[in-house]
Scaffold this motif. Structure first.
Motif, mmCIF file in Angstrom:
data_model
loop_
_atom_site.group_PDB
_atom_site.id
_atom_site.type_symbol
_atom_site.label_atom_id
_atom_site.label_comp_id
_atom_site.label_asym_id
_atom_site.label_seq_id
_atom_site.Cartn_x
_atom_site.Cartn_y
_atom_site.Cartn_z
ATOM 1 N N ASP A 583 0.849 -1.196 0.000
ATOM 2 C CA ASP A 583 0.000 0.000 0.000
ATOM 3 C C ASP A 583 0.879 1.238 0.000
ATOM 4 O O ASP A 583 1.699 1.422 0.905
ATOM 5 N N GLN A 584 0.732 2.052 -1.046
ATOM 6 C CA GLN A 584 1.403 3.352 -1.046
ATOM 7 C C GLN A 584 0.440 4.360 -0.440
ATOM 8 O O GLN A 584 -0.609 4.659 -1.000
ATOM 9 N N TRP A 585 0.823 4.903 0.685
ATOM 10 C CA TRP A 585 -0.067 5.715 1.514
ATOM 11 C C TRP A 585 0.498 7.124 1.607
ATOM 12 O O TRP A 585 1.569 7.346 2.167
ATOM 13 N N LEU A 591 4.541 13.906 3.079
ATOM 14 C CA LEU A 591 4.922 12.639 3.701
ATOM 15 C C LEU A 591 4.200 11.480 3.028
ATOM 16 O O LEU A 591 2.978 11.503 2.866
ATOM 17 N N ALA A 592 4.968 10.465 2.626
ATOM 18 C CA ALA A 592 4.392 9.285 1.981
ATOM 19 C C ALA A 592 5.044 8.035 2.553
ATOM 20 O O ALA A 592 6.224 8.033 2.917
ATOM 21 N N LEU A 593 4.259 6.968 2.618
ATOM 22 C CA LEU A 593 4.713 5.714 3.201
ATOM 23 C C LEU A 593 4.310 4.572 2.283
ATOM 24 O O LEU A 593 3.217 4.567 1.707
ATOM 25 N N LEU A 648 9.857 5.122 3.257
ATOM 26 C CA LEU A 648 9.285 6.370 3.750
ATOM 27 C C LEU A 648 9.938 7.531 3.028
ATOM 28 O O LEU A 648 11.158 7.522 2.807
ATOM 29 N N LYS A 649 9.133 8.518 2.642
ATOM 30 C CA LYS A 649 9.672 9.722 2.002
ATOM 31 C C LYS A 649 9.090 10.959 2.676
ATOM 32 O O LYS A 649 7.880 11.046 2.909
ATOM 33 N N ALA A 660 13.891 6.686 3.484
ATOM 34 C CA ALA A 660 14.439 5.557 4.220
ATOM 35 C C ALA A 660 13.683 4.306 3.795
ATOM 36 O O ALA A 660 12.505 4.374 3.417
ATOM 37 N N SER A 661 14.366 3.151 3.858
ATOM 38 C CA SER A 661 13.710 1.912 3.452
ATOM 39 C C SER A 661 14.316 0.724 4.187
ATOM 40 O O SER A 661 15.454 0.774 4.664
ATOM 41 N N TYR A 662 13.522 -0.319 4.257
ATOM 42 C CA TYR A 662 13.979 -1.608 4.797
ATOM 43 C C TYR A 662 13.301 -2.706 3.991
ATOM 44 O O TYR A 662 12.098 -2.627 3.690
#
Length: 724
Positions: A583-585, A591-593, A648-649, A660-662
């Motif tokens: 899900d791109q939220w 801010l996007a997650l 996360l952006k 950031a990413s994991y």
């Protein structure tokens, strides 16, 4: 379809009074028509009567007219000529003849049709839709083709007064005007409010926007910035054709999508467009995409003269190489001197180094996703090249104009011919040659359904003087069906198959003459869905399954003098399946997650014999205590586990952002090699009771900043990676 809209508009804008058959004012028609198509019949009719004839060419394709007419009124002549082939005709007071198949041709004007600025509508009355060959009730509705920046395109039926509020979903396909090729990765957005998306591998986009008037912007690599004005009333479809941006360069200057590194959600993604790739200086006159990939940050070659890559410290077998979703195990020719892919066939090359999307799995370090062009749907064309060692040829064109196209390309080397003309005997008796063939078909059945088929084959052979001969082959293919369920939901159903085999033979010594062979094959299917819930949420979900089969090795004697004893390792097979959801939220304007979870499941299958060993002793033939037999389809080992995806952006300003990413990945197949770089003698081993899967975790943080109106792009990424 452009012609059809002209027909409908003329119908709707006429007075609406049709003159019935048999009116005395009609001209007389005389003629002998023998197997004429409707276009030729219309030309003869217009020449005799000075009436204008309109019809939908797609709906009457293949119709042939055969009739004898002698001094009959126009209406009577049309009934005689068209009746036997299932067509009808209407004549209006403006001296227009409308030919259509079945049903009735409506003359009712849509509500508010003559409102200033309204030029086209994405939702026609049911009768008009039937005349266009569009079945009423289809989820996506009729499609509007937006070709002019000056017109205002109405999407959906206007709502009653006071009801123009809420949101609606606009969807469609962005294509190149010249070739009909879908444009991948183009930004589609409106500025106020700021809502954007990007076209996928099929050129498809979907935006959920407030009802009202908007200016739709389309930007991308290799295309001119495009704008279309829309009046959005309800859900509808709008296809946009964009012009190619041809720039004469004094130096390589990449400006398209200037702010995507800052504004985009994805990190660790390197995207190469084939137009950019072809501007890079080449070796032996051959554009090589893998050489270009090696110039990217975080990518290293495993050795001189090799195209095997190591991404962010990973091994060479930890890179998933996809060619239209089919896996390619050996992506090079002549031990890595040439890429296995014909550059004239390619559209985009994407390398994911971190934040790997949930739909991908099976490798730890990276995904190299290579996409071919769909072929020119407008006209036939070709391209080719001749180099010092290789030549290539590509042909493309429409099978059905604007609907179906093919593209086929091949390459071959003539290094054998050159080697045989060298004075050195050791080189003169050597051989080094390869060839490959790629074919792709695309067919847009209708607005809801498209199918794509790709096939690839390559063959290499190398022999130095009287020494060992190496021969290896790649075979890959994919078949895709894309179905649009609604403006918000579409799915892609894919079947793939891949095979890699090699043969190493030596006949230098007749007593030891032998041939060693290896092979790995896989077949699979997957279903991928994208759901555009609203401007805040875009969901991707799906499932996949792969079946592996390997022939680990067989040794056979060559010739009657050979004393080599034949040997063959038993075949291995396994099943790998996965489910995923992402899900791109968009939490806020800045801010996007992106949250994702992939769950993979692996089973090593029989028939197979496995050994039991003494505890605390090295596993060898001397420590075997027992043999366990597993029948066909029996499970001898099972592995499973979640694969997390998180990115996360946050946009600090319009010109800078942090990301950031994991991600966790699992790999169930392993490459066995006895050299530093990849060679044809490398084999692949499936996970089993003793060889466990590889598991990798990667954490990454990046900062992105553009200077001087996006003319200078800077970024820095740091990562921590663990593998076990």
């Amino acid at each position: 379809m452009r012609f059809f809209y002209r027909l409908v508009l003329l119908c709707l804008c006429s007075s609406g009074t049709f003159i019935g058959y048999g009116q005395g004012t009609e001209p007389l028609v005389t003629g002998s028509f023998e197997r004429l198509n409707l276009e030729e019949f219309a030309r003869q009719l217009e020449a005799q009567t000075h009436y204008r004839v309109f019809f939908d060419s797609a709906a009457v394709r293949g119709v042939r007219i055969t009739a004898q007419v002698q001094a009959q009124p126009l209406a009577s002549a049309l009934r005689q000529v068209l009746g036997p082939v299932g067509l009808q005709a209407k004549i209006d007071e403006e001296r227009n003849v409308f030919i259509f198949k079945g049903g009735e041709l409506s003359t009712a004007l849509p509500e508010n049709f003559l409102k200033p600025g309204a030029v086209a509508t994405a939702e026609a009355p049911p009768q008009a839709a039937a005349a266009a060959g569009v079945a009423a009730g289809k989820p996506a509705g009729p499609v509007v083709r937006a070709t002019s920046p000056a017109q205002v395109y109405e999407i959906g039926r206007p709502r009653p007064a006071g009801a123009n509020s809420g949101r609606a979903t606009l969807a469609g396909v962005v294509r190149e005007a010249k070739s009909g090729e879908p444009v991948i990765g183009a930004s589609v957005y409106i500025e106020s409010p700021a809502i954007s998306t990007a076209t996928d591998q099929f050129g498809y986009y979907a935006l959920t926007l407030p009802v009202g008037s908007h200016t739709l912007n389309i930007r991308g690599i290799g295309i001119k910035n495009t704008q279309r004005r829309i009046a959005l009333h309800a859900d509808g479809k709008l296809d946009v054709e964009v012009a190619e941006d041809m720039t004469i360069l004094k130096e390589v200057l990449v400006e398209a999508e200037k702010d995507k590194n800052v504004a985009g959600m994805q990190m660790g993604l390197e995207k190469l467009d084939i137009r950019t790739i072809k501007q890079v200086p080449t070796v032996f006159g051959e554009t090589d995409i893998l050489r270009d990939v090696m110039t990217l940050p975080g990518v290293k070659t495993s050795g001189e003269g090799s195209t095997a890559i190591s991404v962010r410290g990973g091994n060479t077998d930890q890179n998933l190489i996809l060619f239209n979703d089919a896996v390619v195990y050996s992506p090079s020719h002549l031990f890595g001197f040439f890429s296995a892919f014909n550059p004239d066939m390619l559209k985009t090359v994407e390398l994911y180094k971190s934040a790997i999307p949930a739909r991908y799995g099976g490798r730890l370090s990276s995904v190299l996703d290579i996409t071919t062009r769909d072929g020119n749907k407008k006209q036939f064309s070709g391209a080719g090249g001749i180099g010092p060692l290789t030549s290539r040829l590509m042909l493309e064109g429409p099978l059905i104009k604007d609907k179906a196209a093919f593209i086929i390309g091949g390459r071959a080397s003539y290094s054998d011919w050159l080697l045989h003309r060298l004075p050195d005997p050791s080189l003169k008796n050597s051989a080094a040659a390869f060839y490959d063939l790629t074919a792709h078909l695309s067919y847009d059945i209708n607005a809801q359904n498209s199918v794509y088929a790709t096939g690839y084959f390559s063959h290499d052979r190398f022999k130095l003087s009287a020494d060992t001969a190496y021969e290896y082959r790649n075979l890959a293919g994919s078949l895709k069906w894309k179905h649009v369920f609604s403006n918000k939901l579409y799915g892609v159903f894919t079947g793939t198959g891949s095979q890699y085999t090699y043969r190493i033979s030596s006949e230098r010594n007749g007593v030891n003459a032998s041939a060693l062979t290896f092979g790995i094959a896989q077949v699979g299917g997957q279903a991928d869905f994208t759901y555009f819930h609203n401007a805040q949420h875009t969901l991707d979900f799906g499932a996949s399954s792969l079946r592996y089969r390997t022939s680990p090795g067989s040794l056979a004697p060559l010739g009657t003098e050979s004393l080599v004893v034949p040997q063959a390792l038993p075949q291995e097979q396994a099943q790998e399946s996965a489910l995923y959801l992402a899900d791109q939220w968009n939490l806020a304007p800045r801010l996007a997650l992106n949250l994702g979870l992939r769950y993979s499941f692996y089973q090593a299958l029989g028939p197979r014999d496995t050994y039991q060993y003494l505890a605390d002793r090295p596993r060898s033939t001397t420590s075997i205590t027992d043999t366990v037999h597993y029948g066909a389809g029996a499970r001898l080992a099972t592995y499973q586990g979640p694969e997390y995806r998180l990115s996360l952006k946050y946009a600090l300003t319009d010109n800078s952002s942090v990301k950031a990413s994991y991600n966790r990945t699992r790999q169930y197949v392993h490459q066995l090699s006895n050299t530093a770089s990849v060679s044809p003698a490398d084999t692949w081993k499936l996970s089993d009771g003793y060889i466990k899967p590889q598991v990798g975790d990667q954490y990454a943080v990046g900062y992105y900043h553009n200077f001087r109106s996006n003319t200078i792009e800077t970024s820095v990424e740091t990562y921590y990676k663990s593998m076990r």
